[in-house]
Scaffold this active site. Sequence first.
Site, PDB file in Angstrom:
ATOM      1  N   GLY A  50       0.629  -1.115  -0.128  1.00 53.24           N
ATOM      2  CA  GLY A  50       0.118   0.133   0.068  1.00 53.24           C
ATOM      3  C   GLY A  50       0.647   1.255  -0.069  1.00 53.24           C
ATOM      4  N   THR A  92       8.215   3.694   3.622  1.00 55.45           N
ATOM      5  CA  THR A  92       7.463   4.623   4.193  1.00 55.45           C
ATOM      6  C   THR A  92       8.549   5.780   4.741  1.00 55.45           C
ATOM      7  OG1 THR A  92       5.594   3.471   4.484  1.00 55.45           O
ATOM      8  CG2 THR A  92       5.976   5.368   5.660  1.00 55.45           C
ATOM      9  N   GLU A 288       8.101  -5.486   7.937  1.00 56.75           N
ATOM     10  CA  GLU A 288       8.792  -6.969   8.637  1.00 56.75           C
ATOM     11  C   GLU A 288       8.430  -7.076  10.122  1.00 56.75           C
ATOM     12  OE1 GLU A 288      12.826  -7.468   6.119  1.00 56.75           O
ATOM     13  OE2 GLU A 288      12.276  -5.483   6.399  1.00 56.75           O
TER      14      GLU A 288
END
Lengths: 337, 626, 306
Positions: A50, A92, A288
């Site tokens: 996403g 991100t 992760e």
Amino acid sequence: MGDKRRGRGFAAGWYGIARTATVDRAGAWAELDDGGTAKVVTGVTEIGEGILTVLAQVAADELGVRPEDVMLGDNDTSRTPEAAHAGASRQTYMIGNAVALACREARGRLVAEVADHWGVDPASIVTRAGAVWARNSNLRMTMDEAVRLCKGRGVVPVGSGTFASQHTGLDPETGGGRPWQAYVFGAQIAEVEVDTGTGEVQVLGVWAAHDVGRAVNPRGVEAQIEGGVVMALGQALMEDYRLKDGYTTTPGFAKYVLPTSLDVPRITSVIVEDPDPLSPLGVKGVGEPGMVPTVPAIMNAIYDAIGVRITSLPATPEAVLEALRGTRDRQPGNAAR
Amino acid sequence: MSSLELDLEINGRRIRRTVPAHMRLLDFLRDELNLTGAKEGCGAGECGTCSIFIDGVLMKSCLVPTARVQGKKIETVEGLARRGELSPLQKAFCRTGASQCGYCIPGMVMAATAALRRNPHAGMEEIKESLSGNICRCTGYQKIFEAVALARDVMNGMLPATALDAEVLGDTFVGASVRRLDAPSKVTGALKYAADMTMLGMLHMQVLRSPYPHARIVALDTAEAEAMPGVEAVVTHRDVPGVDGFGVFVHDQPVMARDKVRYVGEAVAAVAAENLDIAKAALARIKVRYEKLPAVFDAFEAMRRGAPILHDTARDNVVMHIPIRRGDVEHGFAESDVILEETYRTQAIEHAYLEPEAGLGYVDQDGVVTIVSPSQNVTHHRHALSRILALPINKVRMIMSPVGGGFGGKEDMIYQGMLALAALKTRRPVRYVFTREESIVATAKRHPFVVSYKMGVKRDGRICATSMYMVADGGAYGLSTEGVMRKAAILAAGPYNIAHVRVDAIGVYTNNTPSGAFRSFGALQSEFATESHLDMIAERLGIDPIELRRINGMRDGAITHTRQQLDSVSLMTVLDAVAKAAGWEAGAPTVRGETRSDLGAAGNRPPCTLGARLKTRETRDSWEVA
Amino acid sequence: MLTCDEYRMPETLDDALALMERHKDRYRVIAGATDLLPATRAGRLGDIHAPMIIDLSRIAALRSVAVNAERVRIGACTEMARFLDAPLLARHLPVMLHCAVWFGDDQLREAATIGGNLVNASPAADAAPPLIAMNAVVTLESRDGGTRRRRDLPLEEFVTGPGTTRLAQGELLTAIECDSMAGYGAAFEKVGHRRSLVISTVCVAALVRVDHWPGRFVDIRLAIGAIAPVPSRLRECEEFLSGKPISSATIGAAARLVSARVQSRTRRAYRAEVVVNFIERALTDAAVNAGVAFDDATRMKEVSHV
């Protein structure tokens, strides 16, 4: 006949964000575009987590448009600036910040023209969700108008951004070094039901609390934790790539079994936001780390339920029952709930 | 070969085609009709990415001979939103964020549609059973369950239709659960993955793979295959113009085997032909003479003197050894009240992304070698390919196609090199799509670890010393082993203050399938050992396991095992948060399962007993959407 | 891949048998195709080319079900899903309901046939133990010189080893006939590595008829799969229990009679242990499903109500 016994286990974990023990970097380009839309071009790698939506949210806030107004250039090494790989829970953090910086530069160009046009201090200008206004005034226009104004004055509001996370290599003898600048922490509790007649373990619930830095898209963060927990459950209980003398004995999904909808727990995520102080957005990562505490939490829960320590993965029904056979002298209780 | 005149209805349209009689329905839909919403995740009925309706019955189209659907009505995912309006279920999938990589989603949407068509009031257990033939590797299924329950309740009028709309947002967006921008393309099957793409004049590639774990290639003769009509090129290592090696950290794997093969499934030669059948037939005409070599399949054996050597560059078979040293562990053990030793073992696991590897290669009008593939790391791939092809970096272009799951498994350039060589040799576009079996045998796995653990603690719970000796099977090539060892080592001892730490992480070559990058990259293995060990310590000392972490856990200003100072450490916050969320009953882990009071909390699901649809029909259950 | 020169879909059994006679050794029969198509993939058995494929899916007679007071006759191409949704089958073959929920998944159950499951003769075939328990007989038909031939064989004799049966060249398994078990309590226990789309490590089918007063086992049917090259009936157990009072103790004693039966070399100790547990469970569940109430303190297991 065996019975069903329940137990709970706990485990914690930590993780470093972005590439390890080497400088990490990412670049992005941004443009406030006609109609009050925006273009963001970066070599981002959406692998399902996403990240495109995350970047659209970041760009929308930084530029003052809406996420649906943002067009994201796909990853193409000849058309986009380097942003490197989807991995190391880095996108991100690395690309989010690079996009934020690129957007700030593009916005700065636009705001300078609008401020000059209105004769106000650029710092007084707010751009938000498609609107542009000057604080403490009735000066206001749409982003569409602002882009037109800017271009009419001969300026295309573009910007570029580059973000680095400064890591150093490890000392080859002692391992000393600064492998990451952003660290995240997490903890999970698993509840299991063990069938002592077959050795089957059903994981019924997992509670997962993870620090992700500032959460850009909470639902997306949950989704990463949920996916990670279930992938780890596969490793904990059933998945096993087997080789015999170099030849696989698990060549397809009939023999290499993955968790199905019937094998997964209910997952409750608790998002903890400890903003990263070293980057513009305060974000960190979650791809992760969400799966790190799951395996030991499940193993510890199995122990809590039946007093058996599984130290070799996976805890298949065979492995659990064999271990149970080893502890048969323990007084069997009556614990079915 | 007999052909068949088909006359049937697909998504409300009548279709007439002549096809080979044995053709699978999945191939008919994808190749003949370009209905690529149905995917081939496994081709064996084991994953559900190809689910479609035949006369209203959900079936896996990879297991249906096309001849059987003569005269029948087929409904594919493309038929669900035929007039552009998404079905309530599709909307619900968008609303809850039920799609991630999206590769399983068309099949999953079809299975969910079937579940609610059969029983519009299905309870969650029945829904789960209905979805249980469709594997999802990304989502953990939670948001999918939520979506199906939401759609069910809207369709039954228990929730308003607006419950399906995207969340209402304010005027700032970071921190809001903005609906995934790519969700509609995934729930409708519109998104094209590499295997769904075609190019005019495209050739099909197939790869000859090693039948031996370790063997010298004595002769490699491709003449007969090259002479076959329809074969445009056979490529081998001889076609590599530059420096032949790929791997994210160590570039020791050739595009195709050079002098020897080091694992079963390693690429040896590739054929580009007019169609798949010719390409497969040509593989059988490539003559390879192997001389078998002694092989080693165990990491400890590989480190012994006299073990077979895989790479001349590593005569001891060690890919990488990462040490971490802090304080003096022997001193720490001497100070300890309790010392606990244990050995932990983790297994190799497969990424099992639902999208098997696939890609297209072509040389564009300006001579730029272009590869379209679901790569997780195009930046690295362009560097690798430029070196391999001896081309300037601006003559190599990597385009990322939508990635149907990666998890680290699509970081290494295991097939893009072959596509580039074939495209250069034929000057035509070339496509290569892995089968599931190929994907499993040829691509990297998670490193199996053996961890020898020794920890010394004080009676009050403080950790004095931790020693971890970790050996990982890196398989035949280096790939990401170096990085995995590094991350495993740095994080191994956990987020705890320990004065004396000794960690060794050693990655070793063997003739097993290579190990590579895999989500959580060594940390899962090493932290599994630490977190299991701490549970045993907690039991031994009679301390609650969370309390044990509080005693030892890093706080703001802590110094890590690599002697880095951390300004902000959120560990205590997450410990408290998880204990609170789960309603954790504190106590030492002394097999308390039988007496705990915190079991069966609201965050659990009921145990699966199967046969939900045979039991009392549930209409409402704990999965209702608020 | 499975390829052919000719793909035939006969509409009648006669036509199918005629094709088989005419094209001796040159054909392959497919029913649900759920085993054959995966098997013929590269990396598994590999490509198979058959001059002719004879697809049975159009033959309505192979899907018919007939019931008389004593026996149930099921067409060989009856899909596994029918055991879940056909009330007639559910009433007469209650154990197949429990078996079918464990079989593959919804989609495979719509394709996979009962006959195919038997002909493929996997030691782990889920449908075999319940059918053996119900005294199943398979009907094998062929055509010879234009004459239809038929022979019936007990299912226990039909399966001879992993992947091997007494099906002769030119023969087709056309129907399975077994006892009607209406009124019996039934159970099916299975364990693998997960709960859907999973190969059995052990599976057990049980059917019991009880005399509620004074609480005795009247008739017991018990069979087991996946622990030996062929599935088998547990007659020693059945005989032991017949006429005995219903209690956990008798069930436990019966279960302990059979652990020595495990022949499968892989995971032998595991299977031996699970077999005993499963027999106890299956018998208990079947008894509960026959209406027996256990008030035994040792009985913990959740009962599945069907």
